[in-house]
Design a protein around this motif. Structure first.
Motif, PDB file in Angstrom:
ATOM      1  N   LEU A 291       0.813  -1.270  -0.097  1.00 23.19           N
ATOM      2  CA  LEU A 291       0.046   0.201  -0.051  1.00 23.19           C
ATOM      3  C   LEU A 291       0.658   1.207  -0.183  1.00 23.19           C
ATOM      4  O   LEU A 291       0.500   2.415  -0.841  1.00 23.19           O
ATOM      5  CB  LEU A 291      -0.990  -0.090   1.164  1.00 23.19           C
TER       6      LEU A 291
ATOM      7  N   SER B 219     -13.475   5.173  -2.100  1.00 27.99           N
ATOM      8  CA  SER B 219     -13.371   3.565  -2.554  1.00 27.99           C
ATOM      9  C   SER B 219     -14.068   3.384  -4.029  1.00 27.99           C
ATOM     10  O   SER B 219     -13.261   2.798  -4.748  1.00 27.99           O
ATOM     11  CB  SER B 219     -13.798   2.771  -1.535  1.00 27.99           C
TER      12      SER B 219
ATOM     13  N   ILE C 213     -10.650  -1.637   0.639  1.00 27.90           N
ATOM     14  CA  ILE C 213      -9.467  -2.247   0.506  1.00 27.90           C
ATOM     15  C   ILE C 213      -9.238  -2.986  -0.834  1.00 27.90           C
ATOM     16  O   ILE C 213      -8.193  -2.743  -1.514  1.00 27.90           O
ATOM     17  CB  ILE C 213      -9.588  -3.478   1.377  1.00 27.90           C
TER      18      ILE C 213
ATOM     19  N   ARG D 294      -6.229  -1.794  -3.451  1.00 27.27           N
ATOM     20  CA  ARG D 294      -5.483  -2.728  -4.134  1.00 27.27           C
ATOM     21  C   ARG D 294      -5.459  -2.731  -5.685  1.00 27.27           C
ATOM     22  O   ARG D 294      -4.246  -2.691  -6.413  1.00 27.27           O
ATOM     23  CB  ARG D 294      -6.134  -4.114  -3.915  1.00 27.27           C
TER      24      ARG D 294
END
Lengths: 439, 277
Positions: free
Chosen positions: B20, B174, B260, B264
């Motif tokens: 990350l 996100s 997440i 990614r």
């Protein structure tokens, strides 16, 4: 031995040229995925060999020491910019690695991120932040930047109202005050007027002398020769030569014309200009005996010949020949008399024009010949920059023990010297060139 | 010979491992700040109404909702005056919709930066997302005035408001990470976003209360994180809601998963942004 700045190890970069454009639509991508499922082979290795993919860089390895100022030269598409993009982390290599020892700042374009609606002051901060400067750093150097850009009066005007010159000055000023340990610069000095370019070059010189590592891509051989301590010549994605800047420049210029003193100009050449009603189709350099050559001795005869087609329709024309050094200084500019008479017209309607320099006094070094023809001074027929290259050698000339280097001069012309005691007539005259040197 | 120090950095093809590297984003926080500041400064430049737009957009939408859903369709509003009921939900919704649209287009719009300078690319959609907060702040003042007008006092639950605000931003970011990275490769995304936000609006209890959803399905409704955000806002500001509890927990879980996976995917695509943008 000083420490390393970069260690480039077998670096390669593959670019895939899309069939239609740089990016795919979702449908195309789904299509590809489906086809690949059915093909079921290790398409990964095969992909690289497809004609749509090109290696912009292939197995490039070199080391750069700290404090070096390295010029990167090569033709368009030789991989110079790709190399800088990888070194500045904009894109990833496909294979290989680069070890970086120090904080890198890159300047691939001046004015990156300038916003037309923001004022000069605001853009200094924004652009500084984009280039990786801290706010305190920009505050500290703010006045210097403004003074360098000469835009004090317009600091609170949106840059969309700036003239393009002012815009470039401000943009370069911010970039010039970037202080990384390693600086990467891509052809950015070719902006603005001559005075500002000189200022930029001066600033680059300061940066170079301050002991920082600089990598510098340029097509200006003059700046490479004056600023750099070493150079890398790139050819077809590989390092063709690494070493002293002069050696790289020589090889680069020699690469433009592989042929020995003659060149076929029937096919298009880059940067060619003119109406094309008459065209220069071939050019060659010959010695006294008419033998083509690309090496001449100082004070020897040099003949430049060009073959021109399409002259039947044109009653009279002009021609000029320019000879410049590899560093870009035009030493000779030779205009023809106003109405050239043909030395010969062969059956195909082509004519030959010959320019003879009986005692060519160019100092030893490499030179580039550019050819021009026109109906008159304003109507251009054809212009071929960098048509021929040749080198001059000191040869039999002794020059009384002096080293005839381009550091001392560029051209030796006919001259005579005399000496006399005070108050008396000159008693001896020493002609230097015609009698002593040339036989 | 001087002993060679360790390289500061090694550039090589990324190995595909999930790194990350959020510390780097922290190092570039000043750039994040300047990009946000630029977006805010430039947003209403050369408009006649300027920042009034930040007030007009939610107010007009609230009026339209009040007339069509509140007055004509008689949509229930949990006993709260419908204009307040709608505005309290429009506040986070418009923050979300604006941040989503801006961040999804942010990478393509920053093409000139991405191909010329290195910085952690995450900064770009983050700046676009956070820059939406200014409009939110302006609209928030409008809400306070409205509440004063209707004589509604915020309850102690208002201390939880920042949490729901954060949740709204996380949802926008996100989704923005996914869409901005996809947009670099597939420009189709740009045309999808208006539809996406429209459908998403219907799937979010902005014009209607989540109490309209049958109880067994209500928690599932939380899979849309904005449902949790909107109900959370109503609860924190007006003290009444049916949304908190299981619905909120599902929303938080959904945001975490989306964030997440989004990070990614973004990180995975990041290496090729400069080549294909």
């Amino acid at each position: 031995m000083s420490a390393l700045a970069f260690r480039v190890n077998q670096l390669s970069k593959l670019y895939s040229l899309g069939r239609r454009g740089p990016y795919k639509t979702l449908r195309e991508s789904l299509n590809d995925t489906v086809t690949r499922c059915f093909r079921r082979s290790n398409s990964k290795t095969r992909d690289a060999d497809l004609p749509e993919n090109i290696w912009a860089l292939k197995d490039v390895s070199f080391d750069i020491l700290q404090g070096e100022v390295v010029g990167i030269i090569g033709r368009n598409g030789a991989g110079k910019s790709t190399l800088l993009k990888i070194l500045s982390r904009i894109t990833e290599p496909t294979q290989g690695s680069v070890e970086v020892y120090g904080r890198v700042g890159s300047l691939l374009e001046v004015g990156t991120g300038f916003h037309p609606e923001l004022t000069g002051r605001e853009n200094i901060y924004l652009n500084g932040a984009i280039l990786g400067m801290k706010r305190t750093e920009i505050n500290r150097r703010f006045d210097e930047i403004v003074a360098f850009a000469e835009t004090e009066k317009f600091l609170d005007t949106p840059v969309k109202h700036y003239s393009s010159g002012m815009y470039m000055r401000l943009a370069f000023a911010v970039a010039a005050h970037l202080e990384p340990e390693i600086l990467l610069v891509d052809e950015v000095l070719s902006v603005g007027d001559a005075a500002f370019q000189n200022k930029c070059l001066g600033k680059m010189g300061d940066v170079a002398r301050s002991g920082r590592t600089v990598l510098f891509v340029s097509h200006s051989m003059a700046s490479i020769a004056t600023l750099c301590t070493s150079a890398i010549l790139m050819r077809d994605g590989a390092v063709a030569h690494q070493g002293r800047p002069e050696a790289c420049i020589d090889q680069y210029l020699a690469g433009i014309n592989e042929s020995k003193g003659q060149t076929d100009l029937r096919e298009g050449k880059e940067c060619r200009r003119g109406s094309g009603d008459a065209r220069i189709v071939a050019a060659r350099l010959t010695d006294t005996y008419g033998v083509p050559s690309d090496r001449f001795e100082c004070q020897g005869e040099l003949v430049i010949e060009m073959e021109i087609e399409g002259v039947a329709q044109i009653p009279s024309f002009l021609s000029t020949i320019a000879i410049r050094t590899r560093t870009g200084i035009t030493v000779l500019h030779l205009p023809s008399p106003p109405d050239l008479s043909w030395s010969s017209i062969n059956t195909s309607g082509a004519a030959t024009v010959r320019c003879r320099i009986p005692q060519c006094g160019l100092y030893p070094g490499s030179y580039v010949v550019s050819l021009w023809i026109g109906k008159n001074a304003h109507q251009e027929l054809d212009w071929v920059p960098d048509a021929l290259t040749f080198s001059m050698e000191q040869g039999a000339l002794t020059s009384y023990g002096f080293d005839m280097s381009w550091r001392h001069g560029l051209y030796l012309c006919e001259n005579s010297w005399s000496s006399a005691r005070c108050g008396s007539e000159p008693d001896v005259e020493w002609p230097t060139m015609a009698g002593d040197f040339v036989h | 010979m001087a002993t060679q120090t360790m390289p500061v950095l090694v550039l090589q093809p990324s190995s595909g491992w999930f790194r990350l590297n959020l510390g780097e984003v922290w190092d570039y926080r000043e750039l994040l700040y300047f990009l946000m500041w630029r977006d805010i400064k430039v947003r209403y430049k050369q408009t006649a109404l300027g920042a009034v737009w930040a007030v007009l957009q939610p107010t007009l939408t609230m009026l339209v909702f009040s007339i069509f859903f509140g007055r004509l369709a008689k949509v229930p509003s949990d006993g709260i005056p419908y204009p307040i009921f709608a505005f309290a939900a429009l506040l986070p919704w418009q923050l979300f919709a604006f941040a989503l649209t801006e961040s999804s287009n942010s990478l393509v719009a920053s093409q000139n930066l991405i191909t010329k300078v290195y910085f952690p690319r995450l900064v770009v959609p983050m700046a676009a997302t956070f820059a939406a907060l200014v409009d939110f702040a302006v609209a928030f003042v409008v809400l306070l005035i409205l509440m004063l007008f209707y004589g509604i006092h915020p309850t102690a639950a208002i201390v939880f408001l920042p949490f729901f605000l954060l949740l709204a931003l996380a949802t926008a970011l996100s989704a923005g990470l996914w869409l901005s990275a996809l947009n670099v490769k597939y420009r189709d995304v740009r045309y999808t976003i208006p539809f996406l936000t429209q459908f998403w609006l219907f799937a979010t209890p902005v014009a209607y209360p989540s109490s309209l959803i049958p109880k067994p399905w209500r928690a599932l409704f939380g899979l849309n994180p904005m449902a949790g955000v909107v109900e959370g806002f109503r609860w924190a500001l007006l003290g009444k809601s049916n949304g908190t509890g299981p619905l909120l927990l599902v929303s938080i879980a959904a945001v975490l998963v989306l964030l997440i996976t989004g990070l990614r995917y973004f990180r995975k695509m990041e290496a090729s942004f400069a080549d294909i943008v």
